[in-house]
Design a protein around this motif. Structure first.
Motif, mmCIF file in Angstrom:
data_model
loop_
_atom_site.group_PDB
_atom_site.id
_atom_site.type_symbol
_atom_site.label_atom_id
_atom_site.label_comp_id
_atom_site.label_asym_id
_atom_site.label_seq_id
_atom_site.Cartn_x
_atom_site.Cartn_y
_atom_site.Cartn_z
ATOM 1 N N MET A 1 0.846 -1.184 0.000
ATOM 2 C CA MET A 1 0.000 0.000 0.000
ATOM 3 C C MET A 1 0.887 1.242 0.000
ATOM 4 O O MET A 1 1.645 1.469 0.941
ATOM 5 C CB MET A 1 -0.909 -0.016 1.230
ATOM 6 C CG MET A 1 -1.995 1.023 1.209
ATOM 7 S SD MET A 1 -3.271 0.744 -0.039
ATOM 8 C CE MET A 1 -3.964 -0.815 0.521
ATOM 9 N N TRP B 1 3.028 -1.648 3.904
ATOM 10 C CA TRP B 1 2.626 -0.255 3.716
ATOM 11 C C TRP B 1 3.851 0.649 3.714
ATOM 12 O O TRP B 1 4.833 0.395 4.426
ATOM 13 C CB TRP B 1 1.695 0.178 4.840
ATOM 14 C CG TRP B 1 0.291 -0.349 4.739
ATOM 15 C CD1 TRP B 1 -0.083 -1.649 4.600
ATOM 16 C CD2 TRP B 1 -0.910 0.410 4.788
ATOM 17 N NE1 TRP B 1 -1.453 -1.754 4.560
ATOM 18 C CE2 TRP B 1 -1.988 -0.501 4.676
ATOM 19 C CE3 TRP B 1 -1.185 1.770 4.924
ATOM 20 C CZ2 TRP B 1 -3.307 -0.081 4.685
ATOM 21 C CZ3 TRP B 1 -2.509 2.181 4.935
ATOM 22 C CH2 TRP B 1 -3.555 1.265 4.812
ATOM 23 N N TYR C 1 4.201 -0.939 8.317
ATOM 24 C CA TYR C 1 5.250 -1.332 7.367
ATOM 25 C C TYR C 1 5.363 -2.842 7.223
ATOM 26 O O TYR C 1 5.680 -3.354 6.146
ATOM 27 C CB TYR C 1 6.595 -0.737 7.780
ATOM 28 C CG TYR C 1 7.162 -1.292 9.063
ATOM 29 C CD1 TYR C 1 8.004 -2.397 9.058
ATOM 30 C CD2 TYR C 1 6.844 -0.712 10.283
ATOM 31 C CE1 TYR C 1 8.509 -2.915 10.244
ATOM 32 C CE2 TYR C 1 7.349 -1.220 11.471
ATOM 33 C CZ TYR C 1 8.178 -2.318 11.445
ATOM 34 O OH TYR C 1 8.659 -2.833 12.629
ATOM 35 N N ASN D 1 2.982 4.512 8.813
ATOM 36 C CA ASN D 1 4.148 3.641 8.635
ATOM 37 C C ASN D 1 4.291 2.602 9.735
ATOM 38 O O ASN D 1 5.174 1.731 9.656
ATOM 39 C CB ASN D 1 5.429 4.474 8.499
ATOM 40 C CG ASN D 1 5.665 4.921 7.067
ATOM 41 O OD1 ASN D 1 5.235 4.268 6.124
ATOM 42 N ND2 ASN D 1 6.345 6.045 6.905
ATOM 43 N N ARG E 1 -8.315 0.438 4.652
ATOM 44 C CA ARG E 1 -7.549 -0.441 3.776
ATOM 45 C C ARG E 1 -6.929 -1.650 4.476
ATOM 46 O O ARG E 1 -6.690 -2.673 3.841
ATOM 47 C CB ARG E 1 -6.448 0.365 3.080
ATOM 48 C CG ARG E 1 -6.960 1.301 1.992
ATOM 49 C CD ARG E 1 -7.474 0.495 0.806
ATOM 50 N NE ARG E 1 -7.805 1.351 -0.332
ATOM 51 C CZ ARG E 1 -9.031 1.747 -0.644
ATOM 52 N NH1 ARG E 1 -10.044 1.367 0.118
ATOM 53 N NH2 ARG E 1 -9.257 2.505 -1.698
ATOM 54 N N ALA E 2 -6.677 -1.546 5.769
ATOM 55 C CA ALA E 2 -6.057 -2.673 6.485
ATOM 56 C C ALA E 2 -7.012 -3.323 7.479
ATOM 57 O O ALA E 2 -6.723 -4.406 7.986
ATOM 58 C CB ALA E 2 -4.794 -2.211 7.212
#
Length: 201
Positions: A1, A31, A27, A24, A164-165
């Protein structure tokens, strides 16, 4: 992402850095949020100079685009050559704006008829651009969101991560950054603001 945090000269550090730091935290899930600017370096409203991690055109390919705010946003909004470098697509991207970043979204025609949030200084300019401003910290419709007030950047970051997550991933990332002794209450308050604007599971 891939997440582009649009950061221009005169930027507000709270807008860009809070979103960068929170997003972040994902990550390990692949991402990556990046300071994305029209020049190699930009200097904040308080004199902090940073090197751009990505050029402005990175926003066109990113999965998420967040417009930060700053003291020169009104001039940027009238710089058609600069704005023409942005070719964003809300059918493919999540797009959010922070404070005066909302004005740039309005100039790009991203807000349509939806109400929007912004800061007190920018409000008259956003209204002048034909947008109805609401006195709320955060508002979203579909893939478009706006936030008002410097510290409301946490709501934009929460919305992006939750959208999104998923809620669990967002909760975990926020819990890490939340104040000790207040973690659970802090995280639930953020999610409580954002969750009503998330798409159905």
């Amino acid at each position: 992402m891939k997440v582009a945090i649009l950061t221009f000269d005169g930027f507000n550090e709270l807008d860009s850095f809070i979103a960068l730091g929170l997003i972040n935290r994902l990550y390990a899930r692949g991402w990556s949020a990046a300071i994305t600017s029209p020049s190699a370096q930009v200097t904040s409203m308080n004199g902090v100079t940073v090197t751009a991690q990505q050029p402005l055109e990175f926003a066109n390919e990113a999965d998420v685009v967040l417009f930060g705010s700053g003291i020169h946003t009104r001039a940027i909004a009238n710089d058609s050559a600069l704005l023409d470098r942005l070719q964003l697509d809300p059918l493919r991207q999540l797009i959010g704006g922070q404070c005066s970043g909302t004005l740039l979204m309005a100039r790009l025609g991203l807000l349509a008829d939806m109400p929007a949030c912004t800061d007190t200084t920018t409000k008259p300019w956003v209204v002048e651009a034909g947008v109805r401003v609401v006195e709320e910290p955060f508002h979203a419709r579909g893939p478009i969101a706006t936030a008002g007030g410097c510290l409301a950047s946490q709501y934009l970051a929460t919305w992006v991560m939750a959208s999104r997550a998923g809620l669990d991933a967002a909760r975990s990332a926020l819990h890490y950054a939340a104040p000790v002794g207040e973690k659970d209450a802090y995280v639930e308050r953020l999610l409580g603001v954002v969750t009503p604007f998330l798409p159905p599971a």
